[in-house]
Structure formats: C-alpha cells, structure tokens
Design an enzyme around this catalytic site. Sequence first.
Site, PDB file in Angstrom:
ATOM      1  N   ASP A   1     -43.470  30.029 -41.101  1.00 10.33           N
ATOM      2  CA  ASP A   1     -44.052  30.480 -39.843  1.00 10.33           C
ATOM      3  C   ASP A   1     -43.427  31.831 -39.471  1.00 10.33           C
ATOM      4  OD1 ASP A   1     -45.462  30.436 -37.471  1.00 10.33           O
ATOM      5  OD2 ASP A   1     -44.172  28.960 -36.487  1.00 10.33           O
TER       6      ASP A   1
ATOM      7  N   GLU B   1     -45.060  37.433 -39.758  1.00  9.56           N
ATOM      8  CA  GLU B   1     -45.855  38.671 -39.693  1.00  9.56           C
ATOM      9  C   GLU B   1     -45.024  39.936 -40.024  1.00  9.56           C
ATOM     10  OE1 GLU B   1     -47.706  35.392 -38.158  1.00  9.56           O
ATOM     11  OE2 GLU B   1     -45.901  36.238 -37.269  1.00  9.56           O
TER      12      GLU B   1
END
Length: 926
Positions: free
Chosen positions: A510, A513
């Site tokens: 997770d 980005e």
Amino acid sequence: MKSYQRLTAAQPAACRVEEEGAAPVPSGHGKLAPWWVGSGLLVAAVLLSTITVWVLRQVSGGWLGPTAPPKCLVVPESHRFDCYPERRVVVTQELCESRGCCFIQGPPLAEGKQGVPWCFYPPDFPSYTLESLNQTALGMVGLLVRREKAYYPRDIQKLRLDVEFETDTRLHIKITDAANPRYEVPLDVPRVMKRAENPIYSLNFSWDPFGVLLQRKATGTVLLNTTVAPLIFADQFLQISTSLPSKFLYGLGEHRGSLLHSLDWNTLTLWARDVSPTESFNLYGAHPFYLLMEEGGNAHGVFLLNSNAMEVALQPAPGLTWRTIGGVLDFYIFLGPDPNMVIQQYQQVIGFPAMPPIWALGFHLCRWGYGSSNGTWQTVRAMRNYQIPQDGQWNDIDYMDGYRDFTLDSQRFSSLPSLVEDLHKHGQRYVMILDPGISSTSPHGSYWPFDEGLRRGLFLNTTQGQPLIGQVWPGFTAFADFSNPDTHQWWLENLQHFHAHVPFDGLWIDMNEPSNFMDGSEDGCPPGELDNPPYTPAVLGDSLSAKTVCASAKQKVSVHYNLHNLYGLMEAKATASALIQIRGKRPFLISRSTFPSQGRYSGHWLGDNRSQWKDMHYSIPGLLSFSLFGIPLVGADICGFSGSTSEELCTRWMQLGAFYPFSRNHNTQNEKAQDPTVFSPAARTAMKDVLLTRYSLLPFLYTLFHRAHLQGDTVARPLFFEFPRDEATWELDRQFLWGQSLLVTPVLEPGVDSVIGYVPQGTWYDFYTGSSVNSSGEMLKMSAPLEHLNLHIWEGSILPTQKPGTTTEATRGNPLCLIVALSSHATAWGDLFWDDGESLDTFEKGNYSYVVFNVTQNIFTSTVLHASTEATKVTIGTLSIFGVQKPPSKVLLNGQEKPFSYLDNQVLNVSDLGMSLSQGFSLQWL
C-alpha cells in the site's frame, strides 16, 4: 508556412499532395496544402469569417472580444487544439498571442469545468519538418528539424524518428533527441528481428509540417493523423496531437468514472497519487494506453511508453493530445482488429500477467481495526461457524508496532503466529500489509530495517545526498529506493526475518505512489525545474510534490521526476521476487500503485472507496479498465472501505464482489463490522450462497486466468469485447462478462427487486436453472430479489464447475460438474486448465492437465490434450446440458446406457459419471 489539415476517412490521401514544381519528396510523404488555397476558397474563407464572428457574438452574448484573424475563424470549435493549457491562469489575448496563437474568448466556465480553449493553434503554427527519411531493415529512420522555436524552454531543434514495422498488427514509432540521450522507461520490451511482411496498416507522412498518417488497409479508416496540431518537443514539454476515428475511447488510467471516456473537453492526468477515488482526480496508477472502437466494430490501441507526469486532453473533434514533461515519445500502435486482440497485442509488449495461486481466487476478508490478533481470530471462527467460504484472512497496519514495517505489536497481536498456524491447518492463508515508508526516528540500533537501509544507502535521497524524510503512518520516514537492486536484497532479508516469526502467505503493498503526508519532505523541496517545471500537468494539488516526495529526489536509476509513476511497479517486482524466494511457490501480491507490466508481478485493488451505491457501480468500469491494462487480478473493497455500509448495500455488493476476479471485503477502523457474519440470517445466507456460487465456478475462473497468463486474454471483460459489432454494447458498464460466456448483471441501486440489463442477440441460459432467454439484442427486465444475482451463460459454451467447499483447498477435491449451454446449432465448446494450484511455472514445465470439451450432433466429448498426475485426483461427476430440444430416449456413456433426468425447461442431467479428469470420454443422447 504550411497548414494543419483535418483528415477524415474520406480524405485518405490529403497528406500526400505535392505542390506543383516542388522538389521530389521521399516516398510515402508529401506537403500539406493550406485550407484556403485557391481564389474562390480565400473569398469564401473571409465571408465565412464575417458570418462566424456575427454568429459567435450572438451565441456567446458578446464574449468574443476583438475580431480574430480569418485564419483563426476557419478553425471549428471542436478542432481547436489548446495552445495555453496551463491551469490557474486566466488566458488573455496578450498571453495567447505572445505564443503566436489564435485568441477567441468564450463565455466563462464554472469552477473546474473545461470547454473550448480560448487560445488555440492557428493552421500555420511552426512545427517540425521531415528533412530526410531512409529505409532500415525493420522500417525507417528520419530526421525532424524545427526552424522556429516554440514557447517552452530548451526546445530541441533536431529529432530522430524511428519507425519499426514490428508485426503485421503492431507498429512502433519513436521520436527522441537526435543529438543527446534522454531518459527512457527501463521496461523490457520485445526486440523484433525482421520487418513485418503483410501489415494490415499503411503508414504515410506529411513532411512540412511533419505528421504521421496511419490507416487501416481493410477499411481506409484513419487511425492517427498528427497533422491536426504542431509537434512540440522541448526538454520538459513534449506534445503531440491526433485526430480520432470515433468517440468511443477507453483506458488511460487510473481514473474514476464511466468505462467510456467523455471527449467533451476532458483532460485525464497520469501521476500516481494517494487520494480516495474521486471523479476527475489523478489516482494511484498511471496507464498511458487507450483502446478505441472504430465504426463497424474494428478496434485499435495506442500505448505511449513514457513514465513522466502526463496529461491526455480529449476533445469532441474527435481528437486527443498527449502532453508529458520528460522522456521521449515512444508509441506502440496495435491494430487488433477486434478488441480482444488489441489487448493481447498490448500485453505482448508489456508482458503477460502472472498465473495466480488458486487460493488467491477465493474470498478474502480484512479490516483496519480488528484491534488484536484475537479479534481477527474471532472473525475467522465466526466465518467457519456459519460455513461461509473464506481463503484469505488479512490484517491492516494495526498489527504493527507503532505502524513500523516488519514489526509486530507484542501486546495486541502476540497470538498472530498461532492464528496463522490455525489458518494453515484449515487450508486458509494469511496476508499482511506493508508500506514503503521506513520509520526513521527509532533510536540507533533498535530498528534494523532503517539502520541497515541507511548503512547500505538504499533510500531516496535529497539533492544534497541525504535521505529524504517525509511522514507516513509511523511518523517521520525514509523511502526505499526500489530502482536499486541492492534494495531488493534488503527487502528480501527483512521479509525473511518476519516470515520466520509470522509465516505469511501473501503481501499487500500500500501507500506506494509513494504517499507522503507532507508535500515533498520535512524541508519542502528545493528550487529548480524538477520540482517546479516550466509546465505542470493538471495534477491534484497543482504540484508534483503534493502528498508525495520531491520530484528532485535522487534514485539509483534516475531522478524521481522520471521514476515516480514506476514506484509501485518497482516495489511489486522486488516483493514478488522475495515471496518466490521465501515460499518457493507462486507469489500472491496486491498493489495500490501500478504501471504497465504490473500484471507480471501483482494484482490491484481499486483503493479507498466509500460505502455508497455509486462507488459500487464505479467499481465495474474500474475492474474492466484494469482488464484492458493487463492486470486481470483486480477488485474493489466489497461493501466499501470508508463510511458505514447498510445491510442492503453490503448484500448487493457481496453479490457483485463475488464476481470480482480478486474478491475481498475490507473496511476501515471506527466503523461497524461488515463481514458476512454480522448481518441478519437472510442477508448472511444470501452472501454465503453467492460465495458458494463463486467457489463452484473456480475451475472456470482458474482456466480464464491461465488463458490470461498464456496469451493475454481478459478475465472480466466488457460486453463489447464479445459483441464488437453491436454498438449498443459500447457504452455498457453496469454489467460484465467472465470470459466469453458468463454474463453478470448486478443490482446497483437500493430498494428494487428487479434489474434492467442488456442481453446481446442470441440464446442465453439462466445459470441456476438452465432456462433459456432468446434476445434480439435488447434491454430486459430481470427479477432480482435481495437473495438473487442474475447470471446467464452464452449459447455454445461449456463451463467447468465444481461442488463448492468453504476453501479452495476443500473445493478442489470435490467432483466436477460440466454445464453445457447448447447453441442454436446444438454445438458447444469449453476447456479446463488444471494443476496443483500453487507451484511455479507449471505450464512452462509441463506439470498440468488441459482438457477440451465439445458437443456436436448430440455427442459430448472430453478430450485430454495434456495430462499430469493432478488430474487423476479429481472426477467428473455430473453433466448438465441446457437447451436439449426434446426428451432423449436414452443416454450412453462410452457406449454404456446411463440413467438421466430431463426437465421441462429442456435441461438434461446425467449424474454419477465417476469419470477421471485424466481420461477422455464421450456421452451421447438419442
């Protein structure tokens, strides 16, 4: 100066017009004539200009401003390509004309809305000229020269054009600096050795101004025409535009919205960002690929291999503009000609997806906020108590000590190793979350992951050469540099240490980005053109560093400016490799941030959605888009992550989610539980039943994943993939197919007991009963009480199913049931891939069975094309044949008479076959 010309399918040769007396032109390209050449056309243009000005003034209520030159007025609104795309700037006539562009002011737009650009390129705006073009073994090489500088810094005056005719259905066009090397995406792509012999496309060029003209030979359809606006190639601003042959365009992720993109002045930004899925925002992944349906049902795709911040502007011409702020223009064009083939051809370039372990296709359960390992265990026991299928139990970051990777909360999660042992005893698996931000605040010597990463120099660095410190869940953090191979080894060692204590089976990566609760770093970002480039695409937050790290951060391969969109891919690659080395089996991995080729390493979930009906609907275009992107293992958080669900919403969402390729119910902390056990007996039973249906279909689903791994087929797919000539399917995103043959029509709104869905032309069979529905290609109302999900099988299909158990392990030992859906010609076909469900490279090593099923002339045959010992462990128990027109007098199994039943709805059932999957057989009805 030559003019840009709109090219339609009816004008395929317009870019090959040569001026009288001109010097000879290299074969395959020519000069463009101005729009208004000829005595009559000039008069007409001026007349048209006058009329247009008057009309525009009436329509716009006086917003037109000073009269624009005639050359500007002849450009229709829909064909105005934006010359001043900067956001947060009020474009004035002075600003626009300083760029040499046309200015026609329109009415003001509402906040956040886009419309006809006020500042747009005139037909004679300077561009590149194709100075030379020479043949090569694989295609052509050319030189492009710009005589007049454009308006962004460090314009590159000479460009190299490389064209390779790679296959009959794939064209590769690359434009880069002719003199100096530039950053290119470090992605392994195929290298061809010979030129395509019979391409189904024809390629031509305009030489002044330079432009690419690509047509489909069979229809003459113009797929690309880049002469519609100038090519700009500066160091940090690259732009190329094209006309489109239709408005039916898909892909270009990751975004939330309908499957079919609007071309009504719609800009899609590609820059990985941590934000709850919201319309118009750039989301977690970047996929610069689109699929376009052409008139008549053909399809093509375009992939720009570029990882820099990017936006794609769509307009109603129809037209498209690529804008990126680094790298090169490296295009692959895929000619299909049908949408399935386009996606296969795309994956031949980026790589086919990994074959998941069978347990990955079971049902998974998670939440942030179980509170303890005992709380997690309690949910697992409740699921078992109600005999609800479950393969995977997950934990979010609350299992960690202070939210630090590779640690365990010794107070609340002390029994986690025992829980994992219990899961394994029951044929279940354990998956945990990991973030790439490594806590940097622990006392020296107390947290090995940071100490060792620092010692080896494995973190993203500032421009000053020190670890860039941001803030994520554990507080101040450094960020692992997965572009460095040494980081992969460190990551593996950390995972090995933790696995020795908690033997996890899969990983959930997770925040990759990468996400940052600060903008840039604790010290902000330095001045300079990496963090503040001359042009910033329309990113959420208006800055490349918004809620992520500085673009100027240094990584092993390049600066983060170039690698940001690759961060999740690089972490997935390291994590999949570590899982293989630790477990020696197929890795199971789900990632939030993604980039082309991600499917080789991981699946994806659609992020932090909300417990709302519209979020449930938007999950369908989300999963279908990722099917286009070569990531078939995809799903959304069932029942919604944030907010509080309702029993009705969760029941309907569990029904839909049971048909996500990746099926997981997950929610956040401080909200009421939403696993199936907490609802009323009626809702709980409905959820259990639909999960049992999923588990019964695992042989079919697993075979679809094999075909995805082998040749790039989609698993969940839009209806238009199978019915491309039925334009009614082109906009559908409230239904989907599994493979070619299973139609899923979920309920997506509250308070209803029926659903309206599109049923393509032909015969479809109710999955549960075998009753037939004959459709002319129409919207049909279907009964849908709360306990029912509508599933239909397409005629001519054979689905391998299995008596379901509560885990994939338990299911795999049960007998198979083959469902035959006869076509109008009484034929059908299907197949089954079978292996041990978890070993590496079973197909590649030949350790599998592959069986083909066929029906013709009332004879069903099972033919074993490849066999392994695994197939001897399972039997085919039942054959259900839908659409048998009249009752048989007898049924013969390998020539021996067999009992059967025949129902009024034309379903023939033959039970107790007891045939080993490893042996072929035939069954005939007379």
